[in-house]
Design a protein around this motif. Structure first.
Motif, PDB file in Angstrom:
ATOM      1  N   MET A  47       0.439  -1.377  -0.219  1.00 44.30           N
ATOM      2  CA  MET A  47      -0.028  -0.316   0.455  1.00 44.30           C
ATOM      3  C   MET A  47       0.736   0.944   0.063  1.00 44.30           C
ATOM      4  SD  MET A  47      -2.691  -1.632   2.853  1.00 44.30           S
ATOM      5  CE  MET A  47      -3.625   0.301   2.420  1.00 44.30           C
ATOM      6  N   ASP A  48       0.455   1.886  -0.864  1.00 48.62           N
ATOM      7  CA  ASP A  48       2.092   2.707  -1.122  1.00 48.62           C
ATOM      8  C   ASP A  48       1.335   3.951  -0.090  1.00 48.62           C
ATOM      9  OD1 ASP A  48       3.100   1.572  -3.314  1.00 48.62           O
ATOM     10  OD2 ASP A  48       2.499   2.845  -4.529  1.00 48.62           O
ATOM     11  N   GLY A  49       2.120   4.717   0.565  1.00 51.02           N
ATOM     12  CA  GLY A  49       1.914   5.883   1.590  1.00 51.02           C
ATOM     13  C   GLY A  49       1.076   5.655   2.167  1.00 51.02           C
ATOM     14  N   SER A  50       1.515   4.451   3.149  1.00 55.50           N
ATOM     15  CA  SER A  50       0.817   4.322   3.896  1.00 55.50           C
ATOM     16  C   SER A  50       1.245   2.787   4.571  1.00 55.50           C
ATOM     17  CB  SER A  50      -1.270   3.353   3.778  1.00 55.50           C
ATOM     18  OG  SER A  50      -1.248   2.504   2.473  1.00 55.50           O
ATOM     19  N   ILE A  51       0.344   2.231   5.363  1.00 56.42           N
ATOM     20  CA  ILE A  51       1.016   1.423   6.944  1.00 56.42           C
ATOM     21  C   ILE A  51       0.165  -0.095   6.435  1.00 56.42           C
ATOM     22  CG2 ILE A  51       1.108   0.887   9.087  1.00 56.42           C
ATOM     23  CD1 ILE A  51       2.941   3.510   9.466  1.00 56.42           C
ATOM     24  N   PHE A  52       0.266  -0.532   6.696  1.00 60.23           N
ATOM     25  CA  PHE A  52      -0.064  -1.793   5.934  1.00 60.23           C
ATOM     26  C   PHE A  52      -0.326  -2.396   7.169  1.00 60.23           C
ATOM     27  CE2 PHE A  52      -1.113  -6.656   5.057  1.00 60.23           C
ATOM     28  CZ  PHE A  52      -2.541  -6.983   5.403  1.00 60.23           C
ATOM     29  N   VAL A  53      -2.076  -2.734   7.855  1.00 59.68           N
ATOM     30  CA  VAL A  53      -1.946  -3.109   9.549  1.00 59.68           C
ATOM     31  C   VAL A  53      -2.804  -4.594   9.797  1.00 59.68           C
ATOM     32  CG1 VAL A  53      -3.575  -2.929  11.574  1.00 59.68           C
ATOM     33  CG2 VAL A  53      -2.420  -0.879  10.284  1.00 59.68           C
ATOM     34  N   GLY A  54      -3.579  -4.986   8.740  1.00 60.58           N
ATOM     35  CA  GLY A  54      -3.907  -6.076   8.294  1.00 60.58           C
ATOM     36  C   GLY A  54      -5.564  -6.174   7.488  1.00 60.58           C
ATOM     37  N   GLY A  55      -5.474  -7.169   7.509  1.00 62.17           N
ATOM     38  CA  GLY A  55      -6.694  -7.564   6.660  1.00 62.17           C
ATOM     39  C   GLY A  55      -8.369  -7.269   7.270  1.00 62.17           C
ATOM     40  N   GLY A  56      -9.300  -6.817   5.829  1.00 65.38           N
ATOM     41  CA  GLY A  56     -10.241  -6.797   7.184  1.00 65.38           C
ATOM     42  C   GLY A  56     -11.321  -7.494   5.583  1.00 65.38           C
ATOM     43  N   GLY A  57     -12.749  -7.179   6.674  1.00 64.39           N
ATOM     44  CA  GLY A  57     -13.652  -7.848   5.600  1.00 64.39           C
ATOM     45  C   GLY A  57     -13.886  -9.306   6.171  1.00 64.39           C
ATOM     46  N   GLU A  58     -15.144 -10.166   5.243  1.00 62.92           N
ATOM     47  CA  GLU A  58     -15.692 -11.178   5.457  1.00 62.92           C
ATOM     48  C   GLU A  58     -14.606 -12.206   5.246  1.00 62.92           C
ATOM     49  OE1 GLU A  58     -19.433 -11.687   3.817  1.00 62.92           O
ATOM     50  OE2 GLU A  58     -20.363 -10.350   4.218  1.00 62.92           O
ATOM     51  N   ASP A  59     -13.695 -11.945   4.547  1.00 59.77           N
ATOM     52  CA  ASP A  59     -12.597 -12.742   4.382  1.00 59.77           C
ATOM     53  C   ASP A  59     -11.183 -12.327   4.752  1.00 59.77           C
ATOM     54  OD1 ASP A  59     -12.421 -11.298   2.216  1.00 59.77           O
ATOM     55  OD2 ASP A  59     -12.863 -12.318   0.288  1.00 59.77           O
ATOM     56  N   TYR A  60     -10.960 -11.136   4.860  1.00 64.54           N
ATOM     57  CA  TYR A  60     -10.460 -10.841   5.585  1.00 64.54           C
ATOM     58  C   TYR A  60      -9.149  -9.895   4.311  1.00 64.54           C
ATOM     59  CZ  TYR A  60     -10.715 -12.049  10.573  1.00 64.54           C
ATOM     60  OH  TYR A  60     -12.291 -12.364  11.182  1.00 64.54           O
ATOM     61  N   ALA A  61      -9.657 -10.224   3.325  1.00 61.39           N
ATOM     62  CA  ALA A  61      -8.963 -10.167   2.234  1.00 61.39           C
ATOM     63  C   ALA A  61      -8.712  -8.333   1.796  1.00 61.39           C
ATOM     64  CB  ALA A  61      -9.071 -10.489   0.809  1.00 61.39           C
ATOM     65  N   THR A  62      -9.291  -7.863   2.320  1.00 61.30           N
ATOM     66  CA  THR A  62      -9.134  -6.081   2.362  1.00 61.30           C
ATOM     67  C   THR A  62      -8.839  -5.336   2.560  1.00 61.30           C
ATOM     68  OG1 THR A  62     -12.040  -5.871   1.737  1.00 61.30           O
ATOM     69  CG2 THR A  62     -10.844  -3.943   2.430  1.00 61.30           C
ATOM     70  N   LYS A  63      -7.834  -5.364   2.517  1.00 62.51           N
ATOM     71  CA  LYS A  63      -5.875  -3.928   3.150  1.00 62.51           C
ATOM     72  C   LYS A  63      -6.677  -2.676   4.276  1.00 62.51           C
ATOM     73  CE  LYS A  63      -2.268  -6.200   0.108  1.00 62.51           C
ATOM     74  NZ  LYS A  63      -1.402  -6.120  -1.020  1.00 62.51           N
ATOM     75  N   GLN A  64      -6.504  -3.029   5.084  1.00 65.31           N
ATOM     76  CA  GLN A  64      -6.789  -1.720   5.993  1.00 65.31           C
ATOM     77  C   GLN A  64      -5.054  -1.210   6.857  1.00 65.31           C
ATOM     78  OE1 GLN A  64      -9.933  -1.031   7.589  1.00 65.31           O
ATOM     79  NE2 GLN A  64     -10.370  -2.975   5.674  1.00 65.31           N
ATOM     80  N   GLY A  65      -5.551   0.006   5.963  1.00 64.29           N
ATOM     81  CA  GLY A  65      -3.451   0.035   6.316  1.00 64.29           C
ATOM     82  C   GLY A  65      -4.044   1.908   6.631  1.00 64.29           C
ATOM     83  N   LEU A  66      -2.571   2.679   7.562  1.00 65.56           N
ATOM     84  CA  LEU A  66      -3.055   4.195   7.725  1.00 65.56           C
ATOM     85  C   LEU A  66      -2.267   4.904   7.537  1.00 65.56           C
ATOM     86  CD1 LEU A  66      -2.316   4.186  11.580  1.00 65.56           C
ATOM     87  CD2 LEU A  66      -1.558   6.259   9.747  1.00 65.56           C
ATOM     88  N   LEU A  67      -3.003   5.929   6.967  1.00 66.53           N
ATOM     89  CA  LEU A  67      -2.321   6.785   5.403  1.00 66.53           C
ATOM     90  C   LEU A  67      -1.398   7.277   6.437  1.00 66.53           C
ATOM     91  CD1 LEU A  67      -5.440   8.066   3.820  1.00 66.53           C
ATOM     92  CD2 LEU A  67      -4.058   6.620   2.811  1.00 66.53           C
ATOM     93  N   LEU A  68      -0.169   7.332   5.759  1.00 61.40           N
ATOM     94  CA  LEU A  68       0.939   8.091   6.530  1.00 61.40           C
ATOM     95  C   LEU A  68       0.941   9.891   6.415  1.00 61.40           C
ATOM     96  CD1 LEU A  68       4.319   6.361   4.635  1.00 61.40           C
ATOM     97  CD2 LEU A  68       3.580   6.521   7.309  1.00 61.40           C
ATOM     98  N   LYS A  69       0.094  10.428   5.373  1.00 65.22           N
ATOM     99  CA  LYS A  69      -0.197  11.411   5.869  1.00 65.22           C
ATOM    100  C   LYS A  69      -0.586  12.015   7.052  1.00 65.22           C
ATOM    101  CE  LYS A  69      -3.141  11.577   1.816  1.00 65.22           C
ATOM    102  NZ  LYS A  69      -3.650  12.826   0.740  1.00 65.22           N
ATOM    103  N   TYR A  70      -1.573  11.436   7.837  1.00 65.43           N
ATOM    104  CA  TYR A  70      -2.403  11.268   8.606  1.00 65.43           C
ATOM    105  C   TYR A  70      -2.501  11.170   9.233  1.00 65.43           C
ATOM    106  CZ  TYR A  70      -5.924  13.511   5.288  1.00 65.43           C
ATOM    107  OH  TYR A  70      -6.314  14.042   3.250  1.00 65.43           O
ATOM    108  N   ALA A  71      -0.546  10.135   9.752  1.00 64.32           N
ATOM    109  CA  ALA A  71      -0.577   9.757  10.432  1.00 64.32           C
ATOM    110  C   ALA A  71      -0.004  10.656  11.929  1.00 64.32           C
ATOM    111  CB  ALA A  71       0.740   8.971  10.664  1.00 64.32           C
ATOM    112  N   ASN A  72       0.037  11.834  11.552  1.00 60.71           N
ATOM    113  CA  ASN A  72      -0.041  12.880  12.512  1.00 60.71           C
ATOM    114  C   ASN A  72      -0.907  12.754  12.879  1.00 60.71           C
ATOM    115  OD1 ASN A  72      -0.278  14.067  10.164  1.00 60.71           O
ATOM    116  ND2 ASN A  72       0.861  16.344  10.965  1.00 60.71           N
ATOM    117  N   ARG A  73      -1.461  12.589  12.660  1.00 61.97           N
ATOM    118  CA  ARG A  73      -3.516  13.417  13.562  1.00 61.97           C
ATOM    119  C   ARG A  73      -3.587  11.837  15.064  1.00 61.97           C
ATOM    120  NH1 ARG A  73      -6.150  15.485   9.960  1.00 61.97           N
ATOM    121  NH2 ARG A  73      -5.175  16.857   8.584  1.00 61.97           N
ATOM    122  N   HIS A  74      -2.619  11.272  15.545  1.00 60.28           N
ATOM    123  CA  HIS A  74      -3.290  10.484  16.213  1.00 60.28           C
ATOM    124  C   HIS A  74      -3.945   9.133  16.056  1.00 60.28           C
ATOM    125  CE1 HIS A  74      -1.164  14.748  17.378  1.00 60.28           C
ATOM    126  NE2 HIS A  74      -2.066  15.315  17.772  1.00 60.28           N
ATOM    127  N   GLY A  75      -3.819   8.680  17.658  1.00 56.95           N
ATOM    128  CA  GLY A  75      -4.046   7.550  17.373  1.00 56.95           C
ATOM    129  C   GLY A  75      -4.274   6.934  18.503  1.00 56.95           C
TER     130      GLY A  75
END
Length: 518
Positions: A1-29
């Motif tokens: 995933m370009d410009g993002s951090i891959f955190v895990g797989g989502g959706g019913e089959d866990y195949a949908t990539k869930q990621g944290l966009l680097l440009k919004y990573a300074n918005r805290h968590g």
């Protein structure tokens, strides 16, 4: 995933990539969840991912097992097959084992490089929080810092502050005329609190060389961000010291880093584990300042991620600023638990496929309910996510491996030797010695003058009977010196010397810590 951090797989089959966009990573968590649900692994994979993207990371190792970030995982690990299977399940095709550049820190100087600040840099507000002072005691401490700032008495370590408080107590009457009531009982209470802190090993936090922020905002020779790990397993025995130190470090970043707006990726990501310790019994004024820092520090390029068991541990105004969330399972055994679970679910953007409240209760170990900021900073739809496996070793490295990494660190030897330059303790000690010497000299002159007068009276065959004003000037001066006593001699010498100091006003930041370089 370009410009993002891959955190895990989502959706019913866990195949949908869930990621944290680097440009919004300074918005805290926020990383939340009950004990044993996988928060530490989530913290580990986020630290790995940020480092791989060239973002320095600072985190605390509360349980002592995050040192494994410095060593690659291996096929011999008992969870190897489970990890590789999970990676395939979520479509993590580039999954591979690897180590990351790590710098170890330790307030006690045992499991990493010593990490220190000075009493002056910490400031009265945070120190009052650390010492659990009352409002009256905090007022006296503020007066002590004001005297130190105005009169050029550096407070580097605890003995400097203790020496200054002794002087403040001895001269409480004079100081009260200018600054307001200075109670000697409050001075004594602060000294007792400092003794408790000293017995907890807190004295090791204060001194020089003090931490330079550049040493925790480093990238390695290959461009990866260095991960600074604070050994906190022993530090957790003094939870108030742990929380205050991390808050001080956060305030230093806020005060010292320049404005960068919204960068393509953070300049630093700061993980605050056991975040509830920061807010437990914290006065509203302090919580308000933490909220202000959280709101403004993102423009300095710093992302702050709070890790805690329950989102309710974080004040609502601060929780509302945490845009990237990983929520592991919450237990709901009591009515209070169920209410907090329902409140946690209500903070997410609903997914029509499932009940967020049920999902938070049902996700297993290694799973989480996630929501990350999307385009234009809008909250993403909540999703059940299978968290990716870590590339580094799960669990701690041994003591020999840790020592080798400390010795090979780019800052090896910089902080290991404690410095003790002239500061408030030495200055006040010298002044007291000079005052004692002056008082002793005055007594000697008085004795000599007395002997001279007695001999003259004997020679003239009469006893001196005049008034005090009729006495010789030398005798009057000697009597005056004797009446002053040691305490007044000390005060006179100190006031005389203070008049020759710079009188420079020290500027302090949002938490009362020293505002350097301005």
């Amino acid at each position: 995933m370009d410009g993002s951090i891959f955190v895990g797989g989502g959706g019913e089959d866990y195949a949908t990539k869930q990621g944290l966009l680097l440009k919004y990573a300074n918005r805290h968590g926020l990383i939340a969840g009950a004990t044993g649900t996988g928060k530490t692994v989530t913290l580990q994979i986020l630290a790995e991912s940020f480092a791989a993207q060239g973002v320095p990371v600072f985190l605390s190792d509360v349980k002592g097992d995050l040192s494994g970030l410095a060593k690659a995982g291996s096929a011999g690990f008992k969870l190897h097959e489970a990890f590789t299977s999970r990676a395939q399940k979520i479509g993590f095709e580039e999954y591979a084992y690897g180590a990351f550049p790590v710098t170890f820190w330790d307030l006690y100087g045992e499991q990493g490089h010593p990490i220190r600040t000075t009493v002056t840099e910490m400031g009265p507000l945070l120190l009052s929080r650390l010492l659990e002072l009352t409002a009256a005691q905090e007022g006296v401490l503020n007066i002590a810092f004001r005297v130190s700032d105005e009169q050029g008495l550096p407070l580097l370590d605890l003995k400097d502050l203790q020496a200054l408080l002794v002087w403040v107590g001895e001269n409480a009457k004079e100081l009260s005329l200018r600054y307001g009531n200075v109670s000697t009982s409050s001075v004594g209470a602060i000294q007792r609190a400092l003794l408790v802190l000293e017995n907890q090993g807190g004295y090791k936090l204060f001194g020089e060389p003090a931490l330079e922020l550049a040493d925790i905002i480093r990238t390695d020779i290959d461009g990866r961000g260095r991960i600074s790990i604070l050994a906190a397993d022993k530090l957790m025995g003094a939870p108030r010291l742990y929380a205050t130190f991390l808050l001080w470090l956060l305030s230093e970043l806020f005060e010292e880093l320049p404005e960068v707006g919204d960068p393509d990726k953070p300049k630093l990501v700061f993980f605050f584990d056991e975040a509830h310790l920061l807010f437990d019994d914290a006065p509203k004024a302090l919580v308000d300042k933490v909220e202000q820092v959280a709101r403004l520090i993102r423009s300095k390029g710093v992302g702050v991620y709070f890790i805690t068991q329950n989102p309710a541990d974080v004040p609502e105004d601060i929780l509302g600023q945490l845009g990237n969330r990983v929520q592991h399972a919450l237990r709901a055994f009591t009515a209070k638990d169920r209410k907090e679970l329902r409140q946690a679910a209500e903070t997410y953007r609903d997914n029509p496929r499932f009940s967020t409240e049920d999902a938070i209760r049902e996700v297993g170990v290694g799973e989480a309910v996630t929501s990350f900021l999307e385009a234009k900073g809008a909250p993403g739809i909540v999703e059940r996510t299978l968290i990716r496996p870590p590339s580094s070793q799960l669990g701690p490295i041994d003591a020999g491996e840790r020592k080798a990494l400390i010795d090979a660190s780019p800052i090896a030897g910089k902080y290991e030797t404690l410095q003790d330059r002239e500061s408030a303790y030495e200055v006040l000690t010298k002044r007291a010695a000079d005052a004692a010497k002056e008082a002793e000299e005055a007594e000697r002159r008085e004795a000599e003058a007395g002997e001279t007068l007695t001999l003259r009276e004997f020679n003239t065959g009469r006893r001196y009977t005049g008034t005090e004003d009729d006495r010789p000037a030398s005798r009057r001066r000697s009597r005056k010196s004797s009446d002053e006593g040691f305490g007044e001699a000390v005060l006179n010498v100190v006031v005389k010397e203070l008049k020759g100091t710079t009188g420079k006003r020290i500027v302090r930041g949002i938490f009362g810590s020293l505002f350097k370089g301005r």
